[in-house]
Design an enzyme around this catalytic site. Structure first.
Site, PDB file in Angstrom:
ATOM      1  N   ASP A  88     -19.336  -5.671 -17.462  1.00  0.00           N
ATOM      2  CA  ASP A  88     -18.738  -6.050 -16.187  1.00  0.00           C
ATOM      3  C   ASP A  88     -17.522  -6.922 -16.490  1.00  0.00           C
ATOM      4  OD1 ASP A  88     -17.996  -7.262 -13.871  1.00  0.00           O
ATOM      5  OD2 ASP A  88     -20.008  -7.944 -13.303  1.00  0.00           O
ATOM      6  N   LYS A 176       1.275  15.759  -5.881  1.00  0.00           N
ATOM      7  CA  LYS A 176       1.206  17.225  -5.778  1.00  0.00           C
ATOM      8  C   LYS A 176       2.608  17.806  -5.912  1.00  0.00           C
ATOM      9  CE  LYS A 176      -2.766  17.114  -2.644  1.00  0.00           C
ATOM     10  NZ  LYS A 176      -3.896  17.945  -3.028  1.00  0.00           N
ATOM     11  N   HIS A 234      -2.046  10.040   3.515  1.00  0.00           N
ATOM     12  CA  HIS A 234      -1.486  11.344   3.144  1.00  0.00           C
ATOM     13  C   HIS A 234      -0.563  11.912   4.232  1.00  0.00           C
ATOM     14  CE1 HIS A 234      -4.426  10.842   0.129  1.00  0.00           C
ATOM     15  NE2 HIS A 234      -5.446  11.381   0.757  1.00  0.00           N
TER      16      HIS A 234
HETATM   17  C1  BG6 Z   1      -8.903  11.940   0.078  1.00  0.00           C
HETATM   18  C2  BG6 Z   1      -9.800  11.713   1.259  1.00  0.00           C
HETATM   19  O1  BG6 Z   1      -7.960  10.916  -0.017  1.00  0.00           O
HETATM   20  O2  BG6 Z   1      -8.237  13.185   0.235  1.00  0.00           O
HETATM   21  C3  BG6 Z   1     -10.790  12.853   1.407  1.00  0.00           C
HETATM   22  O3  BG6 Z   1     -10.515  10.496   1.084  1.00  0.00           O
HETATM   23  C4  BG6 Z   1     -10.070  14.191   1.453  1.00  0.00           C
HETATM   24  O4  BG6 Z   1     -11.589  12.676   2.576  1.00  0.00           O
HETATM   25  C5  BG6 Z   1      -9.087  14.306   0.286  1.00  0.00           C
HETATM   26  O5  BG6 Z   1     -11.029  15.204   1.382  1.00  0.00           O
HETATM   27  C6  BG6 Z   1      -8.229  15.548   0.428  1.00  0.00           C
HETATM   28  O6  BG6 Z   1      -7.468  15.721  -0.732  1.00  0.00           O
HETATM   29  P1  BG6 Z   1      -6.995  17.156  -1.209  1.00  0.00           P
HETATM   30  O7  BG6 Z   1      -6.153  16.887  -2.424  1.00  0.00           O
HETATM   31  O8  BG6 Z   1      -8.248  17.924  -1.508  1.00  0.00           O
HETATM   32  O9  BG6 Z   1      -6.227  17.738  -0.073  1.00  0.00           O
END
Ligand code: BG6
Length: 486
Positions: A88, A176, A234
């Site tokens: 830890d 991405k 996102h």
């Molecule tokens: C994460 C979220 O940040 O992004 C998730 O916590 C979600 O809930 C994921 O499923 C989606 O990411 P991607 O790259 O699969 O579109």
């Protein structure tokens, strides 16, 4: 960009966890295979799980193999970089073990692949123990807090130990390739930028749809919901990349300054307009991809007011975008996995083609598919082939980039977003990471949405798993005589 010094050790907290095993180690292995890791770079994984380096390396190899083929020679080189430290790090003993593992390395990266509830404690421990040395970098995953106040708390502790330019807040969408391609599409072509405004664009749609449910992630998810889990980060990042002004270069602050300006221009939601401009939903039992899917509340095991779907009409109050609504939609247990941006252009101001073709006329549309398929399509009007009585008939046809076919050779493989991001942290380039004021401004706006929902008493509306969300999501866009691009 001025060259920052290369990091010489990555200390990965939570090294046995899901994210580290499924994404971070496979990405690091691929970077090594592709020759991007310098020979001296060490990787120290730390966690509480009982293991030694050999057992940890064996477990990690399996995780890397699960993502793709592993070459024995590359693996040998990669495994030689690995060291596992059980313990830890917030205790004196744990910190001392880590110091010993870091050894002579001078420029560590501390990657917190941990529950955000540990960020403050671990960050303080890095400061107290002297593990954080001048120049060291810290990497954190979202969510940075649950609202503006909690994000400020985390950011304040980070700032006590690390200068802002050494803090790398990850939004994996920015790693991405297709998301970065938005920058190329907008700023490496002369074609779009003159049209990228309210004179020519009617509206924008951003959809992030998932077929997966929340499942056993509910202890985290129930606290956050779609607004805080997907929209705050996102989706707002995608919106910023679509809406921002051209930065003068790709320097971290040039790009991030422009994104912050967009976030500051988002029109706040009010109690009076929130029901008109947004929809909350929660999935009930249904069928997704031919499989029966449980209701969210059945996964959760009790009643919940958390939304698993959100759709919003967002207005950006600046000169470029005044009057151009951005429709944002995200949800779990939807019929398709799809991340898509649609730029809907206005129709022609006058048709010269007569009554017959009037109904054929469709306004141009740029469709940017980010996931699962990568494609960019521009819908253009053409003459329909053949003869017709009376006037010319028209037809809308896509001009398609078919990106999967276009990317051939070593770059054909779809890269894990973390490959790009890890490489950038090693090189100290923070263009694709989220700056403190950016994350706080996003929370400020999202807090406003959450407060308006609470003030208006807006509980999530049920939608069957496998459908496109509650009926209100269609009404939201149809109210302004537009439709989702489904
Ligand atoms: C994460 C979220 O940040 O992004 C998730 O916590 C979600 O809930 C994921 O499923 C989606 O990411 P991607 O790259 O699969 O579109």
């Amino acid at each position: 960009m001025a060259d920052a010094p290369l990091a010489d050790v990555i200390v990965l907290f939570g090294g046995t966890g899901d994210l580290a095993q499924k994404m971070l180690f496979p990405s690091l292995y691929i970077l090594d295979a592709d020759g991007f890791l310098s020979p001296g770079l060490k990787i120290v994984a730390t966690a509480r799980a009982h293991a030694d380096t050999a057992a940890f390396a064996a477990q990690t190899r399996k995780a890397v193999e699960a993502r793709g083929k592993v070459d024995d020679a590359v693996w040998e080189r990669f495994a030689a970089r690995l060291e596992y430290v059980e313990g830890d790090a917030t205790t004196d003993e744990g910190a001392a073990k880590l110091k010993a593992a870091i050894g002579e390395a001078k420029l560590p990266i501390f990657y917190l692949s941990l529950s955000p509830s540990l960020y403050i404690r671990v960050c303080r421990a890095l400061g107290h123990s002297g593990l954080a040395v001048p120049g060291s970098r810290i990497v954190l995953e979202k969510p940075i807090g649950r609202d503006l106040e909690s994000s400020k708390e985390i950011n304040a502790v980070l700032a006590e130990v690390f200068p802002e330019q050494h803090v790398f807040r990850i939004d994996h969408y920015l790693g991405k390739e297709t998301v970065q391609n938005l920058l190329a599409l907008r700023f490496a072509n002369t074609l779009f930028e003159p049209l990228w405004n309210n004179l020519t664009i009617d509206h924008v749609q951003i959809t992030v749809a998932e077929t997966e449910g929340v499942g056993d992630r509910w202890p985290y998810y129930d606290e956050y919901g779609a607004l805080r889990d997907m929209l705050q980060n996102h989706m707002l990042q995608l919106l910023c990349l679509v809406a921002m002004e051209p930065p003068s270069d790709m320097e971290p602050d040039s790009v991030r300054n422009e994104k912050v300006k967009v976030l500051r221009s988002l029109r706040p939601f009010t109690r009076a307009d929130v029901a008109h401009n947004s929809v909350r939903g929660q999935y009930t039992a249904g069928v997704v991809g031919g499989q029966a899917a449980k209701a969210y509340e059945a996964e959760r095991g009790q009643h919940s007011d958390t939304e698993t779907f959100a759709a919003l009409r967002v207005d950006i109050d600046n000169w470029r975008w005044a009057g151009v609504p951005f429709f944002l939609r995200t949800g779990k247990r939807l019929p398709d996995r799809r991340t898509q941006i649609v730029i809907q252009f206005k129709g022609v101001p006058h048709s010269i083609f007569g009554d017959g073709a009037e109904a054929d006329l469709v306004a141009n549309r740029l469709i940017i598919d980010l996931q699962p398929d990568e494609d960019i399509e521009l819908l253009l009007m053409n003459k329909a082939p053949g003869l017709s009585r009376g006037g010319m008939r028209l037809q809308s046809l896509p001009l398609s980039l078919s990106l999967l076919k276009a990317y051939e050779g070593p770059n054909a493989r779809r890269r894990i977003a973390y490959e790009r991001l890890l490489l950038d942290v090693i090189h100290g380039n923070s263009t694709l990471f989220v700056r403190r004021d950016e994350v706080e401004q996003a929370w400020r706006w999202v807090d406003g949405v959450a407060a308006a929902w609470a003030d208006a008493g807006m509980a999530p509306k049920p939608y069957a798993a496998g459908s496109w969300g509650p009926a209100g999501a269609f009404a939201l866009i149809e109210r302004s005589e537009r439709v989702w691009n489904d």
